[in-house]
Design a protein around this motif. Structure first.
Motif, short mmCIF file in Angstrom:
data_model
loop_
_atom_site.label_atom_id
_atom_site.label_comp_id
_atom_site.label_asym_id
_atom_site.label_seq_id
_atom_site.Cartn_x
_atom_site.Cartn_y
_atom_site.Cartn_z
N ALA A 73 0.81 -1.14 -0.04
CA ALA A 73 -0.09 0.13 0.08
C ALA A 73 1.07 1.17 -0.16
O ALA A 73 1.95 1.42 0.77
CB ALA A 73 -0.96 -0.04 1.09
N THR A 74 0.50 2.42 -1.00
CA THR A 74 1.46 3.22 -1.01
C THR A 74 0.58 4.76 -1.03
O THR A 74 -0.59 4.54 -1.61
CB THR A 74 2.17 3.38 -2.23
OG1 THR A 74 1.37 3.37 -3.39
CG2 THR A 74 2.93 1.74 -2.37
N PHE A 75 1.25 5.77 -0.66
CA PHE A 75 0.88 7.10 -0.90
C PHE A 75 2.15 7.97 -1.31
O PHE A 75 3.05 7.92 -0.44
CB PHE A 75 -0.09 7.69 0.30
CG PHE A 75 -0.19 9.11 -0.08
CD1 PHE A 75 -1.33 9.37 -0.69
CD2 PHE A 75 0.48 10.23 0.49
CE1 PHE A 75 -1.70 10.79 -0.94
CE2 PHE A 75 0.26 11.43 0.26
CZ PHE A 75 -0.86 11.84 -0.35
N ASN A 76 2.05 8.67 -2.47
CA ASN A 76 3.00 9.27 -3.05
C ASN A 76 2.89 10.71 -3.38
O ASN A 76 1.68 10.73 -4.33
CB ASN A 76 3.71 8.47 -4.23
CG ASN A 76 5.19 9.25 -4.66
OD1 ASN A 76 6.19 8.82 -4.06
ND2 ASN A 76 5.16 9.74 -5.55
N GLU A 77 3.10 11.77 -3.03
CA GLU A 77 2.91 13.07 -3.09
C GLU A 77 4.17 13.71 -3.91
O GLU A 77 5.33 13.89 -2.99
CB GLU A 77 2.34 13.74 -2.27
CG GLU A 77 1.85 15.23 -2.43
CD GLU A 77 1.34 15.85 -1.07
OE1 GLU A 77 0.37 16.65 -1.19
OE2 GLU A 77 1.90 15.77 -0.11
N ASP A 78 4.00 14.48 -5.03
CA ASP A 78 4.96 15.32 -5.27
C ASP A 78 4.50 16.81 -5.14
O ASP A 78 3.49 17.05 -5.87
CB ASP A 78 5.49 15.12 -6.69
CG ASP A 78 6.65 15.84 -7.28
OD1 ASP A 78 6.83 17.11 -6.74
OD2 ASP A 78 7.39 15.48 -7.86
N LEU A 79 4.89 17.51 -4.29
CA LEU A 79 4.39 18.82 -3.88
C LEU A 79 3.77 19.71 -4.98
O LEU A 79 2.76 20.23 -4.94
CB LEU A 79 5.17 19.76 -2.76
CG LEU A 79 4.70 20.74 -2.38
CD1 LEU A 79 3.68 20.54 -1.32
CD2 LEU A 79 5.87 21.71 -1.68
N VAL A 80 4.60 19.70 -6.18
CA VAL A 80 4.30 20.81 -7.12
C VAL A 80 3.70 20.34 -8.30
O VAL A 80 3.29 21.12 -9.42
CB VAL A 80 5.86 21.32 -7.62
CG1 VAL A 80 6.35 21.77 -6.77
CG2 VAL A 80 6.63 20.10 -8.36
N ASP A 81 3.41 18.86 -8.45
CA ASP A 81 2.50 18.56 -9.64
C ASP A 81 1.87 17.32 -9.62
O ASP A 81 1.14 17.10 -10.62
CB ASP A 81 3.76 18.30 -10.73
CG ASP A 81 4.96 17.52 -10.54
OD1 ASP A 81 4.63 16.36 -9.65
OD2 ASP A 81 5.86 17.35 -11.13
#
Length: 236
Positions: A73-81
């Motif tokens: 299970a994953t959550f991945n956030e790139d702040l700018v896009d």
């Protein structure tokens, strides 16, 4: 670098700052791209499924591992896009196939490779989004300043690129000649800023071996143990 003397002119003075056309979307399954499923370097606990933030590795075969329970299970956030989240589970009989009854046939199927999209024993889900409100802005320039009386040119090159209004990446460079007699003797200056701390990456995974997920008959297991062929991890 702005001080390339023979710079390519495909995009004029501008460059491709990220090195590719779109670095955010990765393949969820082979040739199936999902928004926000950004490739990364996190390990894969469920083979043949790519979740946001994980490395992209596909065997090109259908997974058949009836003796290993794996969850990711994953959550991945790139702040700018972009952002993306998903999960994957190995050992789910999605089509209610007779694995117990036909175990030997599944394990001994003659073909060795397919496109990897047919995965009857994997369950996976991912969701994500990409937003691109002026994601990357770049300004680049070059000018030649004639110097009267000595018949020489003072040339100046400069480039300024920001990603996420400078919150993600700021990359700048400039250069000019040190001496007018030799325009190839340059004074280069560069400044780069990268903010990666604001991104959020959460990854969970577990692998439990030696479980009989499909309740395969123990006599079949013992027979394959004798043949040293108990654990075929893929069809074929």
């Amino acid at each position: 670098a702005p001080f390339l003397r023979e710079r390519p002119r495909g995009l004029g003075l501008l460059q491709m700052p990220t090195g590719m056309t779109d670095e955010r979307s990765g393949p969820f399954f082979p040739n199936l791209y999902m928004a926000g499923d950004k490739a990364g370097e996190k390990p894969i606990s469920v083979p043949d499924v790519h979740l946001p933030g994980q490395s992209t590795v596909f065997s090109g075969r259908s997974a058949f591992n009836p003796f290993t329970h794996a969850v990711a299970a994953t959550f991945n956030e790139d702040l700018v896009d972009s952002w993306g989240s998903g999960f994957a589970v190995n050992g789910v009989n999605n089509f209610n196939l007779g694995v117990n009854r036909h175990f030997d046939q599944y394990a001994d199927m003659p073909f060795a490779r397919n496109d990897g999209l047919y995965q009857p024993f994997l369950t996976a889900f991912t969701v994500g989004a990409e937003y691109d409100f002026k994601k990357i802005k770049e300004t680049s320039g070059h000018f030649d300043l004639p110097i009267p009386g000595i018949n020489e040119l003072f040339d100046f090159d400069g480039r300024f690129m920001v990603k996420g209004n400078g919150n993600g990446i700021l990359n700048s460079a400039m250069e000019f000649p040190l001496t007018l007699s030799d325009p190839n003797e340059r004074a280069p200056y560069t400044f780069k800023y990268l903010n990666f701390m604001a991104d959020r990456h959460m990854q969970y995974g577990h692998v439990v071996p030696n479980v009989n997920l499909f309740l395969v008959d123990k006599d079949k297991i013992v027979r394959r143990l004798k043949e040293n062929r108990l654990n075929p991890t893929m069809i074929g």
